[in-house]
Write a protein that holds these residues in place. Sequence first.
Motif, mmCIF file in Angstrom:
data_model
loop_
_atom_site.group_PDB
_atom_site.id
_atom_site.type_symbol
_atom_site.label_atom_id
_atom_site.label_comp_id
_atom_site.label_asym_id
_atom_site.label_seq_id
_atom_site.Cartn_x
_atom_site.Cartn_y
_atom_site.Cartn_z
ATOM 1 N N CYS A 84 0.804 -1.229 0.000
ATOM 2 C CA CYS A 84 0.000 0.000 0.000
ATOM 3 C C CYS A 84 0.832 1.274 0.000
ATOM 4 C CB CYS A 84 -0.958 0.008 1.194
ATOM 5 S SG CYS A 84 -0.135 0.138 2.811
ATOM 6 N N GLY A 85 2.056 1.235 0.536
ATOM 7 C CA GLY A 85 2.833 2.464 0.596
ATOM 8 C C GLY A 85 2.086 3.536 1.379
ATOM 9 N N ALA A 86 1.951 4.705 0.788
ATOM 10 C CA ALA A 86 1.235 5.814 1.438
ATOM 11 C C ALA A 86 -0.264 5.591 1.503
ATOM 12 C CB ALA A 86 1.540 7.125 0.720
ATOM 13 N N ALA A 87 -0.738 4.525 0.873
ATOM 14 C CA ALA A 87 -2.152 4.101 0.928
ATOM 15 C C ALA A 87 -3.084 4.966 0.101
ATOM 16 C CB ALA A 87 -2.653 4.045 2.374
ATOM 17 N N SER A 88 -2.576 5.646 -0.907
ATOM 18 C CA SER A 88 -3.440 6.505 -1.723
ATOM 19 C C SER A 88 -4.527 5.710 -2.438
ATOM 20 C CB SER A 88 -2.603 7.291 -2.741
ATOM 21 O OG SER A 88 -1.847 6.408 -3.554
ATOM 22 N N VAL A 89 -4.181 4.527 -2.964
ATOM 23 C CA VAL A 89 -5.158 3.741 -3.714
ATOM 24 C C VAL A 89 -6.225 3.158 -2.790
ATOM 25 C CG1 VAL A 89 -5.507 1.685 -5.140
ATOM 26 C CG2 VAL A 89 -3.586 3.208 -5.596
ATOM 27 N N GLY A 90 -5.810 2.538 -1.694
ATOM 28 C CA GLY A 90 -6.771 1.939 -0.776
ATOM 29 C C GLY A 90 -7.710 2.961 -0.164
ATOM 30 N N LEU A 91 -7.169 4.107 0.231
ATOM 31 C CA LEU A 91 -8.010 5.154 0.813
ATOM 32 C C LEU A 91 -8.936 5.765 -0.223
ATOM 33 C CD1 LEU A 91 -5.452 6.933 3.174
ATOM 34 C CD2 LEU A 91 -7.122 5.147 3.719
ATOM 35 N N PHE A 92 -8.446 5.888 -1.449
ATOM 36 C CA PHE A 92 -9.313 6.405 -2.512
ATOM 37 C C PHE A 92 -10.460 5.440 -2.774
ATOM 38 C CE2 PHE A 92 -10.634 7.228 -6.863
ATOM 39 C CZ PHE A 92 -10.728 8.614 -6.880
ATOM 40 N N ALA A 93 -10.164 4.129 -2.764
ATOM 41 C CA ALA A 93 -11.214 3.135 -2.940
ATOM 42 C C ALA A 93 -12.248 3.250 -1.829
ATOM 43 C CB ALA A 93 -10.614 1.733 -2.972
ATOM 44 N N GLY A 94 -11.770 3.498 -0.608
ATOM 45 C CA GLY A 94 -12.697 3.681 0.503
ATOM 46 C C GLY A 94 -13.582 4.893 0.315
ATOM 47 N N ARG A 116 -1.372 7.235 9.399
ATOM 48 C CA ARG A 116 -1.559 8.684 9.525
ATOM 49 C C ARG A 116 -2.446 9.223 8.413
ATOM 50 N NH1 ARG A 116 3.987 8.686 10.468
ATOM 51 N NH2 ARG A 116 4.428 9.784 8.518
ATOM 52 N N ASN A 117 -2.259 8.712 7.207
ATOM 53 C CA ASN A 117 -3.078 9.176 6.090
ATOM 54 C C ASN A 117 -4.542 8.765 6.259
ATOM 55 O OD1 ASN A 117 -1.158 10.599 4.590
ATOM 56 N ND2 ASN A 117 -0.424 8.743 3.573
ATOM 57 N N ALA A 118 -4.754 7.583 6.833
ATOM 58 C CA ALA A 118 -6.134 7.152 7.090
ATOM 59 C C ALA A 118 -6.796 8.073 8.108
ATOM 60 C CB ALA A 118 -6.138 5.706 7.591
ATOM 61 N N LYS A 119 -6.058 8.434 9.155
ATOM 62 C CA LYS A 119 -6.613 9.322 10.173
ATOM 63 C C LYS A 119 -6.853 10.719 9.617
ATOM 64 C CE LYS A 119 -4.679 6.951 14.212
ATOM 65 N NZ LYS A 119 -3.758 7.064 15.376
ATOM 66 N N ALA A 120 -5.944 11.184 8.757
ATOM 67 C CA ALA A 120 -6.079 12.525 8.196
ATOM 68 C C ALA A 120 -7.299 12.657 7.299
ATOM 69 C CB ALA A 120 -4.816 12.891 7.413
ATOM 70 N N ASN A 121 -7.765 11.530 6.763
ATOM 71 C CA ASN A 121 -8.920 11.545 5.862
ATOM 72 C C ASN A 121 -10.145 10.887 6.483
ATOM 73 O OD1 ASN A 121 -7.820 12.556 3.040
ATOM 74 N ND2 ASN A 121 -6.260 11.176 3.874
ATOM 75 N N ALA A 122 -10.201 10.884 7.804
ATOM 76 C CA ALA A 122 -11.286 10.199 8.515
ATOM 77 C C ALA A 122 -12.659 10.732 8.123
ATOM 78 C CB ALA A 122 -11.083 10.333 10.027
ATOM 79 N N GLU A 123 -12.777 12.024 7.920
ATOM 80 C CA GLU A 123 -14.077 12.599 7.569
ATOM 81 C C GLU A 123 -14.537 12.107 6.202
ATOM 82 O OE1 GLU A 123 -17.598 14.628 7.829
ATOM 83 O OE2 GLU A 123 -16.111 14.207 9.399
ATOM 84 N N ILE A 131 -11.531 0.004 8.568
ATOM 85 C CA ILE A 131 -10.274 0.224 7.857
ATOM 86 C C ILE A 131 -9.151 -0.245 8.770
ATOM 87 C CG2 ILE A 131 -10.141 2.637 8.648
ATOM 88 C CD1 ILE A 131 -8.673 3.215 5.982
ATOM 89 N N SER A 132 -8.251 -1.052 8.248
ATOM 90 C CA SER A 132 -7.188 -1.601 9.071
ATOM 91 C C SER A 132 -5.862 -1.569 8.319
ATOM 92 C CB SER A 132 -7.515 -3.034 9.510
ATOM 93 O OG SER A 132 -7.755 -3.862 8.392
ATOM 94 N N VAL A 133 -4.783 -1.527 9.084
ATOM 95 C CA VAL A 133 -3.429 -1.503 8.544
ATOM 96 C C VAL A 133 -2.704 -2.742 9.059
ATOM 97 C CG1 VAL A 133 -1.259 -0.221 8.454
ATOM 98 C CG2 VAL A 133 -3.434 1.017 8.478
ATOM 99 N N VAL A 134 -2.187 -3.565 8.135
ATOM 100 C CA VAL A 134 -1.635 -4.864 8.513
ATOM 101 C C VAL A 134 -0.254 -5.042 7.885
ATOM 102 C CG1 VAL A 134 -1.963 -7.366 8.446
ATOM 103 C CG2 VAL A 134 -3.953 -5.853 8.598
ATOM 104 N N GLN A 135 0.715 -5.485 8.694
ATOM 105 C CA GLN A 135 2.027 -5.803 8.146
ATOM 106 C C GLN A 135 1.978 -7.193 7.522
ATOM 107 O OE1 GLN A 135 5.306 -5.736 10.925
ATOM 108 N NE2 GLN A 135 6.830 -5.641 9.279
ATOM 109 N N TYR A 136 2.316 -7.253 6.258
ATOM 110 C CA TYR A 136 2.275 -8.532 5.541
ATOM 111 C C TYR A 136 3.283 -8.487 4.398
ATOM 112 C CZ TYR A 136 0.746 -12.325 2.499
ATOM 113 O OH TYR A 136 0.726 -13.454 1.714
ATOM 114 N N GLY A 137 4.079 -9.547 4.277
ATOM 115 C CA GLY A 137 5.025 -9.685 3.185
ATOM 116 C C GLY A 137 4.535 -10.715 2.186
ATOM 117 N N TRP A 138 4.640 -10.421 0.925
ATOM 118 C CA TRP A 138 4.179 -11.351 -0.121
ATOM 119 C C TRP A 138 4.882 -12.692 0.022
ATOM 120 C CZ3 TRP A 138 5.567 -7.126 -4.192
ATOM 121 C CH2 TRP A 138 4.672 -6.064 -4.065
ATOM 122 N N GLY A 139 4.126 -13.735 -0.192
ATOM 123 C CA GLY A 139 4.656 -15.082 -0.060
ATOM 124 C C GLY A 139 4.369 -15.701 1.290
ATOM 125 N N ASN A 140 3.969 -14.888 2.249
ATOM 126 C CA ASN A 140 3.611 -15.402 3.566
ATOM 127 C C ASN A 140 2.329 -16.228 3.456
ATOM 128 O OD1 ASN A 140 2.636 -15.694 6.281
ATOM 129 N ND2 ASN A 140 3.855 -13.922 6.878
#
Length: 249
Positions: A84-94, A116-123, A131-140
Amino acid sequence: MCSFFRTFLFLFMNILAPNYCLIGPLSGRSNNGMPLNPSLDIEAPGWALGYSTGGRVWPSASALCRYLSRTDICRGEYIIELGCGAASVGLFAGACGALSVILSDCNKEVLSLAQRNAKANAETLKNLSAISVVQYGWGNTNIQAILPPHNAYNQVLILGSDITYYRETHNALCFTIASLLQARPRSRALIAHQHRRLASFLGGQGQLESFLKSAQESQLYCSLLHVDTSNPTSHISIIEITLKNSSSS
């Protein structure tokens, strides 16, 4: 391609190339290409503080957001964003009507940025059920960590932008996508891939070709949905991914 060339290439795109300038906090009114509606404020500080490539909004993220806005396919969906990085795509989808969003990345610093970006766009995101933030590495193999609870449709929409850059991660990425699709029947993934001629030349094989090979080995079916030509020198492909057996059903 050796690590020196990869580092040089990313530094070139972040600092020297005019089409890849660093961007700070962004909204729909900035010149980064993000859609005007809905408008999000995204902190994107670049490489500093351990964010690496996840600390900026790349052109492929903006292109994917434009596609999501135009097609309105996020409405009523359960979203999983990979890398997700800065989460622009996921937050935009939301903000486009998704029911819930899971933001995942392997980098802890990047996840704090996404939070932080999720909180900044809470409204703007107030209609999201979760909405949740999860640490996950591909292949896990623990894909349950990034799956939402079972829903009435038993499906999710997986999103990813510029997650196909590193060839050495393609097998793990395709494993994760295939595992998620197997766990949630009738689901699909949408990814945005930026065509970089220099990176493909230095690597000796096209990045997309490498990804498609890994996808085929993982029994994934890829189809081209759209080509974003807003940057005439570096087109961006929007690709749909499904399981091979489900694509023909």
